[in-house]
Motif scaffolding. Sequence first.
Motif, PDB file in Angstrom:
ATOM      1  N   VAL A 217       1.083  -7.925 -49.138  1.00 43.65           N
ATOM      2  CA  VAL A 217       0.263  -8.740 -50.050  1.00 43.65           C
ATOM      3  C   VAL A 217      -0.300  -7.857 -51.166  1.00 43.65           C
ATOM      4  CG1 VAL A 217      -1.759 -10.238 -50.235  1.00 43.65           C
ATOM      5  CG2 VAL A 217      -0.294 -10.384 -48.221  1.00 43.65           C
ATOM      6  N   ASP A 218      -0.806  -6.695 -50.809  1.00 44.04           N
ATOM      7  CA  ASP A 218      -1.384  -5.794 -51.816  1.00 44.04           C
ATOM      8  C   ASP A 218      -0.348  -5.390 -52.858  1.00 44.04           C
ATOM      9  OD1 ASP A 218      -3.602  -6.002 -50.256  1.00 44.04           O
ATOM     10  OD2 ASP A 218      -3.870  -3.864 -49.901  1.00 44.04           O
ATOM     11  N   LEU A 219       0.880  -5.111 -52.431  1.00 42.14           N
ATOM     12  CA  LEU A 219       1.930  -4.695 -53.374  1.00 42.14           C
ATOM     13  C   LEU A 219       2.306  -5.840 -54.316  1.00 42.14           C
ATOM     14  CD1 LEU A 219       4.214  -2.556 -51.025  1.00 42.14           C
ATOM     15  CD2 LEU A 219       2.688  -1.714 -52.821  1.00 42.14           C
ATOM     16  N   THR A 220       2.283  -7.062 -53.798  1.00 38.32           N
ATOM     17  CA  THR A 220       2.549  -8.238 -54.642  1.00 38.32           C
ATOM     18  C   THR A 220       1.470  -8.373 -55.715  1.00 38.32           C
ATOM     19  OG1 THR A 220       3.627  -9.348 -52.789  1.00 38.32           O
ATOM     20  CG2 THR A 220       2.878 -10.748 -54.590  1.00 38.32           C
ATOM     21  N   ILE A 221       0.226  -8.102 -55.328  1.00 39.56           N
ATOM     22  CA  ILE A 221      -0.895  -8.171 -56.278  1.00 39.56           C
ATOM     23  C   ILE A 221      -0.803  -7.044 -57.311  1.00 39.56           C
ATOM     24  CG2 ILE A 221      -3.420  -7.937 -56.449  1.00 39.56           C
ATOM     25  CD1 ILE A 221      -3.517  -9.484 -53.734  1.00 39.56           C
ATOM     26  N   MET A 222      -0.393  -5.863 -56.874  1.00 36.65           N
ATOM     27  CA  MET A 222      -0.212  -4.740 -57.810  1.00 36.65           C
ATOM     28  C   MET A 222       0.856  -5.079 -58.859  1.00 36.65           C
ATOM     29  SD  MET A 222      -2.327  -2.322 -57.260  1.00 36.65           S
ATOM     30  CE  MET A 222      -3.442  -3.700 -56.988  1.00 36.65           C
ATOM     31  N   GLU A 223       1.922  -5.721 -58.414  1.00 31.30           N
ATOM     32  CA  GLU A 223       2.998  -6.108 -59.339  1.00 31.30           C
ATOM     33  C   GLU A 223       2.473  -7.079 -60.399  1.00 31.30           C
ATOM     34  OE1 GLU A 223       7.268  -8.388 -58.985  1.00 31.30           O
ATOM     35  OE2 GLU A 223       6.533  -7.330 -57.213  1.00 31.30           O
ATOM     36  N   ALA A 224       1.626  -8.016 -59.967  1.00 36.69           N
ATOM     37  CA  ALA A 224       1.037  -8.983 -60.896  1.00 36.69           C
ATOM     38  C   ALA A 224       0.172  -8.276 -61.937  1.00 36.69           C
ATOM     39  CB  ALA A 224       0.214 -10.010 -60.124  1.00 36.69           C
ATOM     40  N   ASP A 225      -0.614  -7.302 -61.491  1.00 31.65           N
ATOM     41  CA  ASP A 225      -1.458  -6.546 -62.415  1.00 31.65           C
ATOM     42  C   ASP A 225      -0.587  -5.791 -63.425  1.00 31.65           C
ATOM     43  OD1 ASP A 225      -4.507  -5.331 -62.611  1.00 31.65           O
ATOM     44  OD2 ASP A 225      -2.993  -3.858 -63.191  1.00 31.65           O
TER      45      ASP A 225
ATOM     46  N   VAL B  57      -3.111 -10.562 -65.080  1.00 31.76           N
ATOM     47  CA  VAL B  57      -4.333 -10.593 -64.269  1.00 31.76           C
ATOM     48  C   VAL B  57      -4.877  -9.172 -64.154  1.00 31.76           C
ATOM     49  CG1 VAL B  57      -3.038 -10.324 -62.095  1.00 31.76           C
ATOM     50  CG2 VAL B  57      -5.311 -11.343 -62.036  1.00 31.76           C
ATOM     51  N   ARG B  58      -6.191  -9.069 -64.099  1.00 30.42           N
ATOM     52  CA  ARG B  58      -6.815  -7.786 -63.731  1.00 30.42           C
ATOM     53  C   ARG B  58      -7.126  -7.874 -62.241  1.00 30.42           C
ATOM     54  NH1 ARG B  58      -9.005  -4.050 -67.493  1.00 30.42           N
ATOM     55  NH2 ARG B  58      -8.756  -4.750 -69.644  1.00 30.42           N
ATOM     56  N   ALA B  59      -6.364  -7.133 -61.443  1.00 31.75           N
ATOM     57  CA  ALA B  59      -6.478  -7.254 -59.987  1.00 31.75           C
ATOM     58  C   ALA B  59      -7.272  -6.102 -59.395  1.00 31.75           C
ATOM     59  CB  ALA B  59      -5.088  -7.299 -59.368  1.00 31.75           C
ATOM     60  N   HIS B  60      -8.184  -6.449 -58.499  1.00 30.64           N
ATOM     61  CA  HIS B  60      -8.996  -5.482 -57.764  1.00 30.64           C
ATOM     62  C   HIS B  60      -8.874  -5.817 -56.286  1.00 30.64           C
ATOM     63  CE1 HIS B  60     -10.755  -6.479 -61.677  1.00 30.64           C
ATOM     64  NE2 HIS B  60     -11.058  -5.211 -61.784  1.00 30.64           N
ATOM     65  N   ILE B  61      -8.774  -4.795 -55.458  1.00 34.42           N
ATOM     66  CA  ILE B  61      -8.619  -5.015 -54.018  1.00 34.42           C
ATOM     67  C   ILE B  61      -9.738  -4.287 -53.273  1.00 34.42           C
ATOM     68  CG2 ILE B  61      -7.147  -4.625 -52.005  1.00 34.42           C
ATOM     69  CD1 ILE B  61      -4.723  -4.988 -53.766  1.00 34.42           C
ATOM     70  N   ILE B  62     -10.511  -5.044 -52.503  1.00 32.88           N
ATOM     71  CA  ILE B  62     -11.560  -4.458 -51.664  1.00 32.88           C
ATOM     72  C   ILE B  62     -11.002  -4.326 -50.246  1.00 32.88           C
ATOM     73  CG2 ILE B  62     -13.805  -4.880 -50.582  1.00 32.88           C
ATOM     74  CD1 ILE B  62     -14.787  -5.982 -53.220  1.00 32.88           C
TER      75      ILE B  62
ATOM     76  N   GLU C 235     -13.222  -2.552 -69.379  1.00 33.63           N
ATOM     77  CA  GLU C 235     -12.442  -1.358 -69.738  1.00 33.63           C
ATOM     78  C   GLU C 235     -12.794  -0.160 -68.863  1.00 33.63           C
ATOM     79  OE1 GLU C 235      -9.907  -1.740 -71.660  1.00 33.63           O
ATOM     80  OE2 GLU C 235     -10.578  -3.808 -71.950  1.00 33.63           O
ATOM     81  N   LYS C 236     -13.975  -0.189 -68.268  1.00 30.78           N
ATOM     82  CA  LYS C 236     -14.392   0.944 -67.432  1.00 30.78           C
ATOM     83  C   LYS C 236     -14.352   0.613 -65.941  1.00 30.78           C
ATOM     84  CE  LYS C 236     -17.030   3.462 -70.871  1.00 30.78           C
ATOM     85  NZ  LYS C 236     -18.314   4.024 -71.270  1.00 30.78           N
ATOM     86  N   THR C 237     -13.757  -0.531 -65.611  1.00 35.27           N
ATOM     87  CA  THR C 237     -13.664  -0.945 -64.209  1.00 35.27           C
ATOM     88  C   THR C 237     -12.213  -0.863 -63.771  1.00 35.27           C
ATOM     89  OG1 THR C 237     -15.486  -2.476 -64.623  1.00 35.27           O
ATOM     90  CG2 THR C 237     -14.272  -2.757 -62.570  1.00 35.27           C
ATOM     91  N   GLY C 238     -11.936   0.040 -62.830  1.00 43.18           N
ATOM     92  CA  GLY C 238     -10.561   0.252 -62.391  1.00 43.18           C
ATOM     93  C   GLY C 238      -9.927  -1.008 -61.831  1.00 43.18           C
ATOM     94  N   HIS C 239      -8.677  -1.273 -62.260  1.00 37.72           N
ATOM     95  CA  HIS C 239      -7.914  -2.391 -61.708  1.00 37.72           C
ATOM     96  C   HIS C 239      -6.497  -1.896 -61.455  1.00 37.72           C
ATOM     97  CE1 HIS C 239      -5.669  -3.319 -65.491  1.00 37.72           C
ATOM     98  NE2 HIS C 239      -6.730  -2.770 -66.034  1.00 37.72           N
ATOM     99  N   GLY C 240      -5.660  -2.749 -60.845  1.00 35.11           N
ATOM    100  CA  GLY C 240      -4.316  -2.301 -60.489  1.00 35.11           C
ATOM    101  C   GLY C 240      -4.394  -1.133 -59.510  1.00 35.11           C
TER     102      GLY C 240
ATOM    103  N   GLY D 278      -7.617   0.134 -58.880  1.00 36.06           N
ATOM    104  CA  GLY D 278      -8.524  -0.944 -58.502  1.00 36.06           C
ATOM    105  C   GLY D 278      -8.650  -1.149 -57.008  1.00 36.06           C
ATOM    106  N   PHE D 279      -8.371  -0.098 -56.220  1.00 37.46           N
ATOM    107  CA  PHE D 279      -8.593  -0.158 -54.773  1.00 37.46           C
ATOM    108  C   PHE D 279     -10.004   0.341 -54.476  1.00 37.46           C
ATOM    109  CE2 PHE D 279      -4.139  -0.726 -54.813  1.00 37.46           C
ATOM    110  CZ  PHE D 279      -3.724  -1.171 -53.567  1.00 37.46           C
ATOM    111  N   TYR D 280     -10.770  -0.453 -53.740  1.00 36.03           N
ATOM    112  CA  TYR D 280     -12.161  -0.115 -53.440  1.00 36.03           C
ATOM    113  C   TYR D 280     -12.366  -0.189 -51.927  1.00 36.03           C
ATOM    114  CZ  TYR D 280     -12.915  -0.893 -58.429  1.00 36.03           C
ATOM    115  OH  TYR D 280     -12.847  -0.821 -59.800  1.00 36.03           O
ATOM    116  N   PHE D 281     -12.460   0.972 -51.276  1.00 37.09           N
ATOM    117  CA  PHE D 281     -12.751   0.987 -49.845  1.00 37.09           C
ATOM    118  C   PHE D 281     -14.198   0.559 -49.606  1.00 37.09           C
ATOM    119  CE2 PHE D 281      -9.451   4.540 -49.552  1.00 37.09           C
ATOM    120  CZ  PHE D 281      -8.468   3.704 -49.051  1.00 37.09           C
TER     121      PHE D 281
END
Length: 351
Positions: free
Chosen positions: A154-162, A167-172, A245-250, A253-256
């Motif tokens: 699922v995460d890799l599919t979201i990365m591809e979209a970004d 989309v600006r994708a972020h994953i928690i 612009e200062k918020t990591g995505h793709g 954009g991984f946030y543990f």
Amino acid sequence: MSSAAKTPIFLTGATGYIGGSVLQRLLQHPNADNFDITVIVRNAEKAKILESKFGVKVVVGTHQDLDKLETLAENAHVVFHCADADDLPAAQAILSGLRKRHAKLGDLPILIHTSGTGELTDDARGMYATDTIYSDLNVEQIKSIPPTAFHRNVDLTIMEADEQGYVRAHIILPSTIYGISEGPLFEAGVSNPHSIQIPLLIKGSLDRKRAGIVGLGKALWPDVHINDVADLYIVLFDSAVSNPEKTGHGWEGFYFGENGEHSWYQISRAIGEAMVELGLTDDPEPTPFSTDELIKYFGSEAAGNYSGSNSRCRADRGRSIGWKPRYTTDDMLKSIKPEVIAFKKKLEEKA
């Protein structure tokens, strides 16, 4: 979107532990009057409560209603996907809706998706601690996680979209979440106040009348309080909206979600001590789950061995945008006795 327009937000998992906690934060947000929040829930009674008591728009449906997910995502500038981290068709439907929105409006929607540090697990079965520690600021390390890891498809599919730019994708990626959730949504019976990992160990231990453990319990996991996790979603949301612009995505954009780590032994021992204090066993020392018990309490041997895996990480990226978790591993261990009491009470009510 004009500045006068409300921000359309779509959230999944409103009746769950994480989703309910995030929705509650959005409803209590200083800018809540500017949010137009829609959720999808299965239960018509809970839908009524959400609409009448909390002023949330509700669509009754399931995550198998892919057409509904797609439309709800298309109508949202921000999507919080707080439900099943492994439901690829649901994630694809949400992305399809966001792609349509981008094509139609030129809007660059924000997706905050929920994964988990299960991505980092090994097959230690409680026998050792690993030295490998992941940092969410280390992009090459994040990219090196195998595609076969939990949640990864699922995460890799979201990365591809970004990467495709619609989309600006972020994953928690929360770790062992703990604490009994409190607040209006939980008091109203809308959302589930309990986590999964520690309660599974508690329920198994109560049934076998002795704290259980996988192997020797030497493997290490991070932990994070439910209130701190909910705060991370909001800190990320605020940052993504006000300072994109200062918020990591793709891949940036991984946030543990972590604030400390524990061994599985520490958790099982705390369960054992709580059981002794409550007169449910005479020995706090955990004993290993048998293969049959792993299947009985976790659904399969593999699922049981998950509670003996290593998953080590540091939530550096969330801290870099202002996340300040307050609860520590010591708080996690103290939270176990109230959970044991809660599940003991549930068992007594069923009896």
